[in-house]
Design a protein around this motif. Sequence first.
Motif, PDB file in Angstrom:
ATOM      1  N   UNK A  72       9.563   0.414   0.082  1.00 26.50           N
ATOM      2  CA  UNK A  72      10.323   1.563   0.591  1.00 26.50           C
ATOM      3  C   UNK A  72      10.717   1.359   2.051  1.00 26.50           C
ATOM      4  N   UNK A  73       9.794   0.846   2.844  1.00 25.76           N
ATOM      5  CA  UNK A  73      10.109   0.586   4.257  1.00 25.76           C
ATOM      6  C   UNK A  73      11.173  -0.505   4.391  1.00 25.76           C
ATOM      7  N   UNK A  74      11.099  -1.523   3.556  1.00 26.04           N
ATOM      8  CA  UNK A  74      12.100  -2.591   3.582  1.00 26.04           C
ATOM      9  C   UNK A  74      13.478  -2.045   3.213  1.00 26.04           C
ATOM     10  N   UNK A  75      13.521  -1.193   2.195  1.00 22.52           N
ATOM     11  CA  UNK A  75      14.779  -0.573   1.789  1.00 22.52           C
ATOM     12  C   UNK A  75      15.345   0.287   2.920  1.00 22.52           C
ATOM     13  N   UNK A  76      14.482   1.068   3.564  1.00 22.10           N
ATOM     14  CA  UNK A  76      14.929   1.909   4.678  1.00 22.10           C
ATOM     15  C   UNK A  76      15.437   1.059   5.843  1.00 22.10           C
ATOM     16  N   UNK A  77      14.786  -0.074   6.106  1.00 22.35           N
ATOM     17  CA  UNK A  77      15.245  -0.962   7.184  1.00 22.35           C
ATOM     18  C   UNK A  77      16.640  -1.496   6.885  1.00 22.35           C
ATOM     19  N   UNK A  78      16.858  -1.999   5.657  1.00 24.70           N
ATOM     20  CA  UNK A  78      18.175  -2.540   5.307  1.00 24.70           C
ATOM     21  C   UNK A  78      19.239  -1.443   5.319  1.00 24.70           C
ATOM     22  N   UNK A  79      18.900  -0.243   4.925  1.00 28.33           N
ATOM     23  CA  UNK A  79      19.853   0.862   4.960  1.00 28.33           C
ATOM     24  C   UNK A  79      20.230   1.201   6.403  1.00 28.33           C
ATOM     25  N   UNK A  80      19.224   1.331   7.256  1.00 25.82           N
ATOM     26  CA  UNK A  80      19.497   1.637   8.674  1.00 25.82           C
ATOM     27  C   UNK A  80      20.294   0.544   9.355  1.00 25.82           C
ATOM     28  N   UNK A  81      19.935  -0.702   9.074  1.00 28.38           N
ATOM     29  CA  UNK A  81      20.666  -1.826   9.671  1.00 28.38           C
ATOM     30  C   UNK A  81      22.106  -1.885   9.161  1.00 28.38           C
TER      31      UNK A  81
END
Length: 147
Positions: A72-81
Amino acid sequence: MGATHSTPFTSIASCESSNDGGGPSYEPDSNVPSAAASSVPPAPMPVLARPETFEEKLYRKFKAEPLIPIGCLTTAYFLGSGIKSFYNRDPVKSQSMMRLRVGSQFATLMIFIGYAGINAFTLDFAPGMAVPSEQGYGGKSGDDKEE
């Protein structure tokens, strides 16, 4: 005219009954023992557990399935980036970040399904059914029966 309805438990007469309330009367069956007359003590009250707080549940879930929050954190990072790249007008990086976000979401979903499958997996042939060795066969075929 009033009709009389009969059930296996009581006999109820409609409006023409002679009770003082005007409605059907109920008299308990004298053959059924009451709870006060029995010598069995009442069951003790169950002990209630303290409700689990949000932090305790979060810690317990993270400890049991650590790959899901990481996904979930990885997905949120890619979304924010990806959103930041879109804001900075870098379409190539934005497109690659959104593709990585989709891949990360897929991986997280597969991990979630994997955890659910591992928790539901059992080595029983069919839960709730008897194993052939418990039925007296002992794993032997029907030809070589002992008598």
